[in-house]
Design a protein around this motif. Structure first.
Motif, mmCIF file in Angstrom:
data_model
loop_
_atom_site.group_PDB
_atom_site.id
_atom_site.type_symbol
_atom_site.label_atom_id
_atom_site.label_comp_id
_atom_site.label_asym_id
_atom_site.label_seq_id
_atom_site.Cartn_x
_atom_site.Cartn_y
_atom_site.Cartn_z
ATOM 1 N N GLU B 12 1.096 -1.176 0.053
ATOM 2 C CA GLU B 12 -0.034 0.068 0.181
ATOM 3 C C GLU B 12 0.945 1.077 -0.170
ATOM 4 O O GLU B 12 1.717 1.326 0.784
ATOM 5 C CB GLU B 12 -0.966 0.049 1.405
ATOM 6 C CG GLU B 12 -1.916 -1.093 1.372
ATOM 7 C CD GLU B 12 -2.658 -1.154 2.502
ATOM 8 O OE1 GLU B 12 -3.521 -1.972 2.914
ATOM 9 O OE2 GLU B 12 -2.336 -0.181 3.378
ATOM 10 N N VAL B 13 0.460 2.169 -0.724
ATOM 11 C CA VAL B 13 1.451 3.498 -0.942
ATOM 12 C C VAL B 13 0.361 4.647 -0.771
ATOM 13 O O VAL B 13 -0.617 4.569 -1.626
ATOM 14 C CB VAL B 13 2.134 3.571 -2.261
ATOM 15 C CG1 VAL B 13 2.893 4.887 -2.220
ATOM 16 C CG2 VAL B 13 3.209 2.771 -2.323
ATOM 17 N N GLU B 14 0.654 5.392 0.225
ATOM 18 C CA GLU B 14 -0.433 6.593 0.452
ATOM 19 C C GLU B 14 0.323 7.915 -0.032
ATOM 20 O O GLU B 14 1.573 8.147 0.226
ATOM 21 C CB GLU B 14 -0.819 6.666 1.849
ATOM 22 C CG GLU B 14 -1.761 5.761 2.040
ATOM 23 C CD GLU B 14 -2.057 5.601 3.580
ATOM 24 O OE1 GLU B 14 -3.108 5.209 4.015
ATOM 25 O OE2 GLU B 14 -1.405 6.131 4.321
ATOM 26 N N PHE B 15 -0.323 8.955 -0.117
ATOM 27 C CA PHE B 15 0.199 10.267 -0.159
ATOM 28 C C PHE B 15 -0.605 11.182 0.815
ATOM 29 O O PHE B 15 -1.718 11.326 0.703
ATOM 30 C CB PHE B 15 -0.125 10.843 -1.808
ATOM 31 C CG PHE B 15 0.929 10.422 -2.615
ATOM 32 C CD1 PHE B 15 0.917 9.117 -3.195
ATOM 33 C CD2 PHE B 15 2.116 11.036 -2.915
ATOM 34 C CE1 PHE B 15 1.767 8.588 -4.070
ATOM 35 C CE2 PHE B 15 3.178 10.679 -3.707
ATOM 36 C CZ PHE B 15 3.057 9.474 -4.453
ATOM 37 N N ILE B 25 -1.525 3.007 -4.239
ATOM 38 C CA ILE B 25 -1.665 1.648 -4.432
ATOM 39 C C ILE B 25 -2.206 0.906 -3.494
ATOM 40 O O ILE B 25 -1.895 0.967 -2.240
ATOM 41 C CB ILE B 25 -0.045 1.443 -4.722
ATOM 42 C CG1 ILE B 25 0.717 1.816 -5.674
ATOM 43 C CG2 ILE B 25 0.125 -0.159 -4.619
ATOM 44 C CD1 ILE B 25 2.066 1.720 -5.942
ATOM 45 N N ASP B 26 -3.244 0.162 -3.865
ATOM 46 C CA ASP B 26 -4.085 -0.487 -2.582
ATOM 47 C C ASP B 26 -3.962 -2.008 -2.863
ATOM 48 O O ASP B 26 -4.559 -2.565 -3.469
ATOM 49 C CB ASP B 26 -5.590 0.057 -2.906
ATOM 50 C CG ASP B 26 -6.468 -0.159 -1.764
ATOM 51 O OD1 ASP B 26 -7.561 0.601 -2.154
ATOM 52 O OD2 ASP B 26 -6.034 -0.831 -0.882
ATOM 53 N N LYS B 27 -3.159 -2.476 -1.803
ATOM 54 C CA LYS B 27 -2.977 -4.091 -1.699
ATOM 55 C C LYS B 27 -2.764 -4.852 -2.999
ATOM 56 O O LYS B 27 -3.392 -5.315 -3.676
ATOM 57 C CB LYS B 27 -4.390 -4.458 -1.113
ATOM 58 C CG LYS B 27 -4.563 -4.026 0.200
ATOM 59 C CD LYS B 27 -5.461 -5.004 1.017
ATOM 60 C CE LYS B 27 -5.536 -4.693 2.330
ATOM 61 N NZ LYS B 27 -6.123 -3.282 2.869
ATOM 62 N N VAL B 28 -1.508 -4.358 -3.452
ATOM 63 C CA VAL B 28 -1.007 -4.905 -4.759
ATOM 64 C C VAL B 28 -0.045 -6.151 -4.181
ATOM 65 O O VAL B 28 0.686 -5.999 -3.342
ATOM 66 C CB VAL B 28 -0.078 -3.973 -5.447
ATOM 67 C CG1 VAL B 28 0.516 -4.748 -6.466
ATOM 68 C CG2 VAL B 28 -1.276 -3.152 -6.208
ATOM 69 N N SER B 29 -0.282 -7.305 -4.945
ATOM 70 C CA SER B 29 0.515 -8.498 -4.535
ATOM 71 C C SER B 29 1.016 -9.305 -5.936
ATOM 72 O O SER B 29 0.259 -9.349 -6.915
ATOM 73 C CB SER B 29 -0.030 -9.446 -3.691
ATOM 74 O OG SER B 29 -0.628 -8.913 -2.608
ATOM 75 N N TYR B 230 -5.069 -1.131 -12.506
ATOM 76 C CA TYR B 230 -6.250 -0.171 -12.591
ATOM 77 C C TYR B 230 -6.296 0.534 -11.425
ATOM 78 O O TYR B 230 -6.599 -0.136 -10.172
ATOM 79 C CB TYR B 230 -7.528 -0.681 -12.988
ATOM 80 C CG TYR B 230 -8.574 0.189 -13.456
ATOM 81 C CD1 TYR B 230 -9.655 0.610 -12.526
ATOM 82 C CD2 TYR B 230 -8.623 1.051 -14.587
ATOM 83 C CE1 TYR B 230 -10.472 1.346 -12.696
ATOM 84 C CE2 TYR B 230 -9.707 1.780 -14.797
ATOM 85 C CZ TYR B 230 -10.650 2.112 -13.748
ATOM 86 O OH TYR B 230 -11.442 3.224 -14.123
ATOM 87 N N ALA B 231 -6.342 1.884 -11.488
ATOM 88 C CA ALA B 231 -6.468 2.615 -10.176
ATOM 89 C C ALA B 231 -5.816 2.188 -8.820
ATOM 90 O O ALA B 231 -6.192 2.090 -7.728
ATOM 91 C CB ALA B 231 -7.912 2.767 -9.784
#
Lengths: 327, 330, 314
Positions: B12-15, B25-29, B230-231
């Motif tokens: 997860e990446v936040e700004f 980035i939302d829970k990428v594996s 996507y998104a």
């Protein structure tokens, strides 16, 4: 490759001639050279004779040429006010201004660079924030107030340092220096700080901004992606790339420090060219004004050439003849 | 089964911005096996480049890794202290950026930049490093490398520069290369050469590659597997033939269908209506649902899990308990 | 949900403003808010000088010598009036002098900024749009001028003007000469920025198209290039204002600025300097303080504006 240098030289000459022309126009057309020499009671005939002898009826080109010729030899005529040759006045006061200017420039450069780099690399530290706040005040404070403030604190209240003049100076040939006597050195402290302060804050903010900009570039990112140490990135890559635009602007800034000295010299009663210029404006002493203008123009042109040269040495793109002009 | 070179779990990446917290980035594996080329595709802003940047640890504030794990050959790297992470970069993970012109410092010679990188990650002296640098330049196909190594970046053409960049990325023999749009800034004629070069060098060394791009042609040519983003989420991941020829996720289908090929008999290119949502307005449930022609109730409320379909993983409710849901939608 | 046609536009404008980056950034920076409020306050006070000032400080008839050197918050020995910020040698109320002085300083500052802006933007537009020799000449002059301190140029112009104007008219024209001098010394930065923008725009297709149709160059420049430069020009103008105020103060401090009858903050500081050593500190202190606060506040606003308008930092 030499084309670039030649171009710089040509530009320098053009600027010098333009400045000279302005000085000449002032000389010739503002105020009445005749009247200031002979005074109110001269007859018309006397004036006309004087005009003729001064060459005021010749063509402009001729007069300008004569002016340039004289200027090249350092002859700017006689000061309206003081009745002495302008060149003598300049000679007397030049060392005072140059000493002040050179010392201030060094201080401004060294501390400006150092602080700029520090505040760029340690962006969020408390010290950086303090320095940036002080720098903001520095840009907002008029130089003369800084001078007055320093005089008040260190000269009047604490009595550590003298409040005016150069102290004792030592003559070396036609040059006089204050660095060899203690009173001379003490007298230099406050004026140097005052003059350097504004330049210092400018240089610092410039270096900081440039360095931050450089740290965001792709090549720095790539360097980090390659695992280069912080030291290598900050002090080798980033620094070298920061220097380029910094060199130009810093050079020009420092070149104008001579002119900036006007304010400092007035506040501290420093017997330099700047103080002379201000007095000459007060009484509309045209020859002195014109001469000062030429002098400042000369300094500017020389500094400009030096900056071009340094640029040339640093940027490999210029050396191989690629047409990459920064900014 | 061999251990994967790279293993990303729920990244997860936040700004942190004035407008609030943006989840980019939302829970990428995903995993990448040794010698494998994983393509990561998607529109601009989908988060592909950001994923690569996060893996190598180069996310700058106001962005930050907010969760998940990144494992490199069995060692966790996302929580390493700064200095340890720096050693990983270059030595174990190499990265290639998009624009070769801006990737190289214009004020330093190629030799200086290469030797510096080599010596940072090894004990070689100047002469040894230089010899190795010349060797690298030969490998990437720079003619007359002993002479050209002392040139400046601006003295090379675009394609040559990218080869130098590749040489720099491979200099310390990393196990993983992240290539972020390596061909986008190049002429079409040069693109193929560079892609072939990357493929060849990585096969030879057994280096894993994460190839980020929006150019499907490159993916079809080069990748073994591909992940469609996507998104900020991966919507489909699988072998490249499967995903490109027979995409399962509606978005992936649309993406592949929008590519014009000589083989297609269609006279119209497929268009997906609408556009990717802004980071502060990502829909609940499946991020693609407002634009999806096949969306139904569950798509709007629950975020899809990864459902295995043939050899791929698809994040779409259409493939979950198909019978009952299809009846609901009908 | 239907809304009356007249409601909708207003709502969206206010919403857009509230939602805009500019406003968010402004609210977020407390220092800037303080700076803005301070500036506005000072400007208001200065504008209302004749209403607020307890004393018309420069009318000799109102002065009472016995009030001289009254301390701050003391009553004058002559008139019995309360001197909030003290009195000077002639019994002049410092607060009144300050209010009037600030007004003069701001007036000169703003006028010179308007002059610099008009001149700089016009020249920049011409240079950027016309190009060629004209552009080179204008830009060269701008470059050269930028390396000389504004003070020097202002002094020069002032001296030349003094030489041209007959001595008996020196005082009456002083204000205009000062505005001219400061204005002319600060145009170059505007020209540079505007010209850069103009250069970018002039090569764009819509300009070519407009030219083909026959729209005059001037209209093209005004319509299309100007809107693009308002941001940077505004930033320059703010910083310019601070510089102009300081420049005027310096000139007055030298004694080559405004005449004694219309003193500005700089003149007041010059007066006050003599008394610094003898202990009547307030005569120098309050004008100096006002000058510093004014300069600081304007600079802070300019800094914030620059950061807020810089797309790279968002």
């Amino acid at each position: 490759m030499f084309g670039q240098l030649l171009r710089s030289l040509l530009q320098a000459t053009t600027v010098m001639i333009a400045v000279a022309f302005i000085a000449f126009s002032m000389f010739r057309y503002v105020g009445d050279p005749v009247a200031s020499i002979v005074g109110q009671d001269a007859t018309l005939k006397d004036r006309q004779e004087l005009s003729e002898s001064l060459g005021l009826n010749d063509s402009i080109v001729l007069q300008f040429g004569r002016f340039l010729g004289n200027a090249a030899q350092g002859d700017f005529g006689i000061s309206y006010r003081q009745g002495r040759p302008v060149s003598t006045l300049i000679k007397e006061r030049l060392p005072a201004t140059l000493e002040l200017a050179l010392l201030s420039a060094t201080v401004a450069l060294v501390f400006g660079l150092g602080l700029g780099i520090y505040t760029a690399l340690h962006r969020d530290s408390v010290l950086s924030n303090i320095i940036m706040s002080i720098s903001l005040i520095g840009v907002s404070l008029p130089t003369f107030l800084i001078g007055i403030g320093l005089i008040f604190i260190f000269g009047v209240k604490l009595r550590w340092l003298p409040t005016f003049g150069r102290g004792e100076t030592v003559a070396l040939g036609w040059w006089t220096t204050g660095l060899l006597t203690e009173s001379g050195r003490k007298s230099l402290v406050l004026p140097v700080i005052t003059l350097a302060f504004f330049q210092l804050t400018l240089i610092m903010r410039l270096v900081r901004a440039e360095m931050l900009e450089v740290m965001r570039t792709d090549y720095v990112r790539f360097a980090r992606a390659r695992g280069l140490t912080d030291r290598a990135i900050n002090y080798s890559h980033a620094l070298k790339n920061t220097m380029m635009p910094v060199v130009t602007i810093t050079g020009l800034q420092l070149g104008s420090i001579v002119a900036f000295a006007i304010v400092t010299e007035t506040v501290f009663n420093w017997p330099g060219l700047g103080a002379l210029f201000v007095k000459s404006v007060e009484v509309v002493d045209i020859p002195v004004m014109a001469a000062y203008l030429m002098f400042v123009g000369l300094v500017f042109v020389i500094v400009n050439l030096a900056v071009d040269l340094i640029y040339f040495l640093i940027d490999p793109r210029l050396r191989t003849g690629a047409t990459v002009k920064a900014q | 089964m061999t251990q994967p070179v790279l293993s990303v779990r729920n990244l997860e990446v936040e700004f942190v911005t004035r407008r609030g917290l943006l989840r980019a980035i939302d829970k990428v594996s995903f995993d990448i096996a040794p010698g494998e080329v994983l393509g990561v595709v998607g529109e601009s802003g989908a988060g592909k480049s950001l994923t690569g940047t996060a893996i190598i640890g180069l996310i700058d504030p106001p962005g930050r890794i907010a969760g998940g794990e990144v494992w490199l050959k069995g060692r966790r790297i996302d929580n390493l202290p700064k200095e340890e992470l720096r050693k990983v970069r270059g030595k174990r993970i190499g990265m290639i950026f998009q624009d070769p012109l801006t990737s190289l410092n214009p004020l330093f010679r190629i030799s200086e930049q290469l030797i510096e990188t080599i010596r940072t990650h090894s004990d070689m002296n100047e002469a040894q490093a230089r010899a190795r640098a010349v060797g690298l330049l030969t490998e990437v196909g720079i003619p007359a490398p002993e002479k050209r190594i002392d040139s400046y970046p601006h003295e090379f053409s675009g394609g040559m520069r990218q080869r130098v960049v590749i040489a720099l990325a491979l200099a310390a023999e990393p196990e993983l290369i992240i290539a972020d749009e390596p061909t986008t800034a190049l002429d079409v004629s040069v693109q193929a050469q560079i892609i072939t070069l990357i493929k060849k060098l990585c096969r030879e060394r057994g280096t894993a590659v994460m190839l980020v791009t929006h150019d499907m042609g490159v993916i079809a040519e080069t990748a073994d597997r591909v992940a469609v983003m996507y998104a900020g989420r991966i919507v489909e991941i699988g072998p490249v033939r499967d995903v490109v020829k027979h995409a399962k996720h509606p978005y992936a289908k649309g993406l592949m269908g929008a590519i014009p090929t000589l083989a297609t008999a269609e006279t119209r290119l497929l268009q997906i209506p609408g556009s990717m949502p802004r980071l502060n307005a990502i829909p609940a449930g499946c991020a693609f649902n407002p634009r999806c022609a096949e969306a139904f109730e569950r798509c709007r409320t629950d975020r899809p899990e990864y459902i295995p379909v043939e050899n791929s993983q698809v994040a779409c409710w259409l493939y979950d308990k198909r019978q009952t849901k299809r009846e609901v939608a009908a | 949900m239907t809304m009356a046609a007249s409601d909708t536009p207003r709502l969206t404008l206010r919403k857009r403003l509230n939602d805009s980056d500019l406003w968010l950034s402004f609210k977020a920076s407390k220092i800037t808010v303080v700076a803005a409020i301070t500036t506005v306050l000072i400007v208001m006070l200065a504008l209302l000088a004749n209403v607020l000032a307890p004393q018309d400080a420069f009318d000799p008839k109102m002065l009472n010598l016995m009030d001289g050197f009254a301390h701050p918050m003391e009553r004058g020995l002559g008139s019995g009036n309360l001197f909030v910020l003290g009195a000077d040698a002639q019994g002049r109320d410092m607060l009144s002098a300050l209010l009037y002085g600030t007004r003069v300083s701001l007036f000169v500052g703003l006028s010179s900024v308007i002059l610099s802006l008009s001149m700089g933007v016009s020249l920049g537009l011409i240079a950027g749009y016309v190009g060629g020799r004209t552009e080179t000449i204008i830009m060269r002059v701008a470059d050269v001028q930028l390396s000389f301190p504004a003070i020097l140029i202002a002094l020069l112009i002032f001296g030349v003007a003094r030489g041209i104007i007959p001595p008996n008219q020196h005082e009456s024209t002083a204000v205009f000469v000062i505005i001219l001098a400061i204005g002319l010394s600060n145009w170059a930065q505007y020209a540079r920025t505007v010209r850069a923008s103009a250069m970018v725009e002039r090569n764009k297709d819509y300009v070519h198209a407009a030219r083909l149709i026959g729209i005059k160059g001037f209209a093209i420049m005004a319509r299309h290039i100007l809107p693009n430069v308002t941001g940077p020009v505004l930033v320059i103008a703010t910083i310019n204002l601070a510089l102009a105020v300081i420049e005027e103060a310096t000139l007055s401090f030298f004694g080559v600025g405004l005449p004694v009858t219309q003193p500005s903050l700089g003149t007041l500081i010059r007066f006050g300097q003599q008394y610094l050593l003898s202990g009547e500190w307030w005569i120098l202190f309050f004008p100096a303080l006002t000058l510093v606060i004014l300069g600081l506040a304007i600079n802070l606003l300019g800094d914030w504006l620059r950061d807020a308008l810089n797309p790279k930092l968002r």
